[in-house]
Every structure is written in structure tokens, then in C-alpha cells.
Design an enzyme around this catalytic site. Structure first.
Site, PDB file in Angstrom:
ATOM      1  N   LYS A  71       0.804  -1.230   0.000  1.00  0.00           N
ATOM      2  CA  LYS A  71       0.000   0.000   0.000  1.00  0.00           C
ATOM      3  C   LYS A  71       0.838   1.282   0.000  1.00  0.00           C
ATOM      4  O   LYS A  71       0.466   2.262  -0.631  1.00  0.00           O
ATOM      5  CB  LYS A  71      -0.950   0.006   1.204  1.00  0.00           C
ATOM      6  N   ASP A 107     -10.005   3.142   2.341  1.00  0.00           N
ATOM      7  CA  ASP A 107     -10.165   2.418   3.619  1.00  0.00           C
ATOM      8  C   ASP A 107     -10.900   3.255   4.670  1.00  0.00           C
ATOM      9  O   ASP A 107     -11.800   2.756   5.359  1.00  0.00           O
ATOM     10  CB  ASP A 107      -8.793   2.026   4.186  1.00  0.00           C
TER      11      ASP A 107
HETATM   12  N1  LIG Z   1     -12.118  -4.633   7.487  1.00  0.00           N
HETATM   13  C1  LIG Z   1     -11.300  -4.162   6.577  1.00  0.00           C
HETATM   14  O1  LIG Z   1     -11.699  -3.714   5.505  1.00  0.00           O
HETATM   15  C2  LIG Z   1      -9.837  -4.143   6.863  1.00  0.00           C
HETATM   16  C3  LIG Z   1      -8.966  -3.364   6.062  1.00  0.00           C
HETATM   17  C4  LIG Z   1      -7.591  -3.361   6.360  1.00  0.00           C
HETATM   18  C5  LIG Z   1      -7.122  -4.123   7.428  1.00  0.00           C
HETATM   19  N2  LIG Z   1      -8.002  -4.876   8.161  1.00  0.00           N
HETATM   20  C6  LIG Z   1      -7.526  -5.664   9.316  1.00  0.00           C
HETATM   21  O2  LIG Z   1      -7.012  -4.733  10.254  1.00  0.00           O
HETATM   22  C7  LIG Z   1      -5.925  -5.285  10.979  1.00  0.00           C
HETATM   23  C8  LIG Z   1      -4.721  -4.327  10.901  1.00  0.00           C
HETATM   24  O3  LIG Z   1      -4.304  -4.217   9.553  1.00  0.00           O
HETATM   25  P1  LIG Z   1      -3.185  -3.155   9.085  1.00  0.00           P
HETATM   26  O4  LIG Z   1      -3.128  -3.245   7.616  1.00  0.00           O
HETATM   27  O5  LIG Z   1      -3.412  -1.839   9.712  1.00  0.00           O
HETATM   28  O6  LIG Z   1      -1.863  -3.820   9.726  1.00  0.00           O
HETATM   29  P2  LIG Z   1      -0.521  -3.089  10.227  1.00  0.00           P
HETATM   30  O7  LIG Z   1      -0.232  -1.880   9.430  1.00  0.00           O
HETATM   31  O8  LIG Z   1       0.485  -4.186  10.323  1.00  0.00           O
HETATM   32  O9  LIG Z   1      -0.863  -2.598  11.734  1.00  0.00           O
HETATM   33  C9  LIG Z   1      -1.083  -3.517  12.777  1.00  0.00           C
HETATM   34  C10 LIG Z   1      -1.556  -2.747  14.011  1.00  0.00           C
HETATM   35  O10 LIG Z   1      -1.854  -3.705  15.051  1.00  0.00           O
HETATM   36  C11 LIG Z   1      -1.041  -3.421  16.191  1.00  0.00           C
HETATM   37  N3  LIG Z   1      -0.724  -4.683  16.883  1.00  0.00           N
HETATM   38  C12 LIG Z   1      -0.318  -5.835  16.315  1.00  0.00           C
HETATM   39  N4  LIG Z   1      -0.130  -6.784  17.266  1.00  0.00           N
HETATM   40  C13 LIG Z   1      -0.445  -6.198  18.461  1.00  0.00           C
HETATM   41  C14 LIG Z   1      -0.452  -6.634  19.803  1.00  0.00           C
HETATM   42  N5  LIG Z   1      -0.127  -7.887  20.122  1.00  0.00           N
HETATM   43  N6  LIG Z   1      -0.852  -5.775  20.771  1.00  0.00           N
HETATM   44  C15 LIG Z   1      -1.211  -4.503  20.450  1.00  0.00           C
HETATM   45  N7  LIG Z   1      -1.213  -4.024  19.199  1.00  0.00           N
HETATM   46  C16 LIG Z   1      -0.832  -4.858  18.210  1.00  0.00           C
HETATM   47  C17 LIG Z   1       0.179  -2.719  15.646  1.00  0.00           C
HETATM   48  O11 LIG Z   1       0.854  -2.003  16.665  1.00  0.00           O
HETATM   49  P3  LIG Z   1       2.395  -1.557  16.446  1.00  0.00           P
HETATM   50  O12 LIG Z   1       2.358  -0.334  15.577  1.00  0.00           O
HETATM   51  O13 LIG Z   1       2.892  -1.276  17.821  1.00  0.00           O
HETATM   52  O14 LIG Z   1       3.091  -2.716  15.795  1.00  0.00           O
HETATM   53  C18 LIG Z   1      -0.486  -1.820  14.609  1.00  0.00           C
HETATM   54  O15 LIG Z   1      -1.127  -0.717  15.217  1.00  0.00           O
HETATM   55  C19 LIG Z   1      -5.683  -6.668  10.348  1.00  0.00           C
HETATM   56  O16 LIG Z   1      -6.331  -7.632  11.130  1.00  0.00           O
HETATM   57  C20 LIG Z   1      -6.350  -6.568   8.984  1.00  0.00           C
HETATM   58  O17 LIG Z   1      -6.816  -7.814   8.513  1.00  0.00           O
HETATM   59  C21 LIG Z   1      -9.331  -4.877   7.909  1.00  0.00           C
END
Ligand SMILES: NC(=O)c1ccc[n+]([C@@H]2O[C@H](COP(=O)([O-])OP(=O)(O)OC[C@H]3O[C@@H](n4cnc5c(N)ncnc54)[C@H](OP(=O)(O)O)[C@@H]3O)[C@@H](O)[C@H]2O)c1
Length: 288
Positions: A71, A107
Site C-alpha cells: 500500500k 479504507d
Molecule cells: N475490514 C477491513 O476492511 C480491513 C482493512 C484493512 C485491514 N483490516 C484488518 O485490520 C488489521 C490491521 O491491519 P493493518 O493493515 O493496519 O496492519 P498493520 O499496518 O500491520 O498494523 C497492525 C496494528 O496492530 C497493532 N498490533 C499488532 N499486534 C499487536 C499486539 N499484540 N498488541 C497490540 N497491538 C498490536 C500494531 O501495533 P504496532 O504499531 O505497535 O506494531 C499496529 O497498530 C488486520 O487484522 C487486517 O486484517 C481490515
């Protein structure tokens, strides 16, 4: 759907990509509207992103969704990005307009629409957002314009603080960032109207995890979890049990997809058709 020499090709690029729900959603919409389009999934390794985007130009691929891990990196290969994508430095939708590649990010507006559709409008409300990753940032950008007050908590606190600072300077609103500790979540939740989990906590295969204790949840709270696998996360189960209004991640997935569809086709997305296709694929019991 008959593929002909005139069929326009759209698709999603990411790595991994096998799990993607976008083809089922978009192909159902193309079929319903009898549009001569087809939607495919392409696994593109990070080292081959540049080649893939050149390929889009060379082959005349009409539109792409872009997912993890591309992205942010895709931006440098595009001719132009809209103001949202520019702010976020992140693109989830590309349109090939006569050889010019235009980038968008749907998004945040997708999440906002899912909230509103479920009677959880953030307008003027106090919103607590957990996470400052890619999806959280897009949601924060959309929320900061509408919410009365936005608090962002993230495991890596500096990311939340940086995001909050940027948003408050941009929108002149109260946006506060901090560390995602158990006590900070509990404290912030006390005077929040809307809670959004935009971390990956609670996602399969760790579906039993939640950052929020059940006893902090209340009936007057709206809770959205953007995790869509499982469709009902532990957080949503516990929020529902506490009598809160709950919104699952499928809603955001649907509306970000609907917005991408409209970018590519220029026509209104058949949202109900897309929702049915998505929920069929995700399994029953999905919310949002
Ligand atoms: N519904 C939808 O349309 C949609 C769209 C996009 C994503 N999603 C979902 O949203 C989630 C995040 O996606 P993303 O693309 O934003 O991923 P990303 O950029 O990798 O961000 C992950 C986020 O989760 C946090 N995190 C991960 N493990 C954690 C833990 N054990 N304790 C606390 N915080 C934790 C990270 O914190 P740090 O910064 O400290 O690492 C960060 O804020 C995923 O499950 C994805 O499938 C859904």
C-alpha cells in the site's frame, strides 16, 4: 460472464493473496450490473512491485486494489494520488485512466460508512481508536474530520503520538495519541462513545485475544472491530454481551470495495449484491 476481447481487467495485488475476498465481491457486482469487467487476484512479491505496475500499464489493466505489503510502496510508481492517499502515503485503489495511473485510498471512508450505516455515527462524538498501523491511519484520517474528539492508542506509542499530532494540526481538532496499555484503554473508554479496534489483535489464529476487558464495555458504547476473520471477534462477542452496538470488519471491507468499484466503473456500486457475496464467503453470523 463471457470474457471477450473487450473485457476490462481489474484485480488485487498483495502477498499473500490467496485469502482475498475482493474477487467474489467485485465479480458479483460486475455480473449483477452486466458490466464487461473481470476481477482477478495476483500474488506480487515486494521485489516485483515495480514490474507489476509496469505490467498494469503495458497490459492496460483497468484497475487494481492494493493490499499488504504494497500500500505504501506503490505510491512511487503512480502518476498522481488524491489528497487522502497523499496525506496517508498509502494507496489501496489504482485507476488506469488512458495510461495515467491514479491512486486513491478508500479504507477510511469505508470504515466511516460502515459506522454510519450501523447507527454509530462518529459526528461530534468521542472516539477511541486502537492501533496506528496502515488501516488505523486511514480510519483516523476519516474520523478526525468528523469526530468531536479522537484518541489514538498504539502499542508503539510514538506512532500514535505522531499521527495524533499530524491530524490535530491538519484539522484543528482535539486528537490525542498515547501508549496502548491496559490502564490507558480502561481510562479512555470511560468517556468514549465509540471504540474502534484497528489493530490485528483478535485475528485468526489468535481469535481469543482482545485488548479490552469485558467489564469495561457498556450498553451505550458502539464498538467496531475491523478484523473480519473471524467475522465475530472476541471483542465483538463481549461487547454484544454487554449490550453494546457492534459492527464487524465486513462492513468496512464492503464499503472500501464499493468505493473502489465506483472509481473503476463510474457507476454506483450494487452494495447489497456485494454484501451478500462477501457474507456468503465469510460465513453466516457476520455483522456489518
Ligand atoms: N475490514 C477491513 O476492511 C480491513 C482493512 C484493512 C485491514 N483490516 C484488518 O485490520 C488489521 C490491521 O491491519 P493493518 O493493515 O493496519 O496492519 P498493520 O499496518 O500491520 O498494523 C497492525 C496494528 O496492530 C497493532 N498490533 C499488532 N499486534 C499487536 C499486539 N499484540 N498488541 C497490540 N497491538 C498490536 C500494531 O501495533 P504496532 O504499531 O505497535 O506494531 C499496529 O497498530 C488486520 O487484522 C487486517 O486484517 C481490515
Amino acid at each position: 460472464m463471457e470474457i471477450s476481447g473487450k473485457t476490462r481487467v481489474c484485480g488485487v495485488i498483495g502477498d499473500p493473496i490467496e485469502h482475498t475476498l475482493s474477487p467474489v465481491m467485485h465479480n458479483a457486482a460486475f455480473k449483477h450490473l452486466k458490466l464487461d469487467f473481470v476481477f482477478l487476484a495476483f500474488r506480487v512479491k515486494a521485489s516485483e512491485l515495480g514490474d507489476a505496475i509496469c505490467g498494469m500499464r503495458g497490459l492496460g489493466v483497468h484497475g487494481l486494489n492494493v493490499t499488504m505489503p504494497h500500500k505504501d510502496a506503490v505510491v512511487e510508481y503512480l502518476d498522481e494520488v488524491d489528497s487522502t492517499a497523499k496525506f496517508l502515503g498509502s494507496v489501496n485503489t489504482v485507476l488506469n485512466r488512458d495510461g495515467r495511473l491514479l491512486g486513491f485510498n478508500t479504507d477510511g471512508t469505508g470504515a466511516l460508512k460502515a459506522l454510519r450505516e450501523n447507527g454509530a455515527s462518529p459526528d461530534g462524538k468521542k472516539v477511541l481508536l486502537l492501533g496506528a498501523g496502515g488501516a488505523a491511519k486511514a480510519i483516523a484520517y476519516a474520523l478526525a474530520k468528523e469526530a468531536g474528539e479522537l484518541r489514538v492508542l498504539n502499542r508503539s506509542s510514538e506512532k500514535a503520538e505522531e499521527l495524533a499530532g499530524l491530524l490535530s494540526r491538519t484539522f484543528g481538532k482535539k486528537v490525542v495519541g498515547g501508549a496502548l496499555s491496559s490502564s490507558a484503554v480502561q481510562r479512555s473508554l470511560r468517556d468514549s462513545d465509540v471504540l474502534v479496534n484497528a489493530t490485528s489483535v483478535g485475528m485468526d489464529p489468535n481469535a481469543k485475544q482482545s485488548l479490552v476487558s469485558p467489564q469495561w464495555l457498556r450498553p451505550d458504547l458502539c464498538v467496531m472491530d475491523i478484523v473480519y476473520s473471524p467475522v465475530e471477534t472476541e471483542l465483538l462477542k463481549e461487547a454484544k454481551a454487554a449490550g453494546a452496538r457492534v459492527i464487524g470488519g465486513a462492513g468496512m471491507l464492503l464499503y472500501q470495495g464499493a468505493a473502489s468499484f465506483e472509481v473503476w466503473t463510474g457507476v454506483s456500486a450494487p452494495v447489497e449484491v456485494m454484501r451478500r457475496a462477501l457474507l456468503n464467503k465469510l460465513g453466516s453470523g457476520a455483522t456489518g
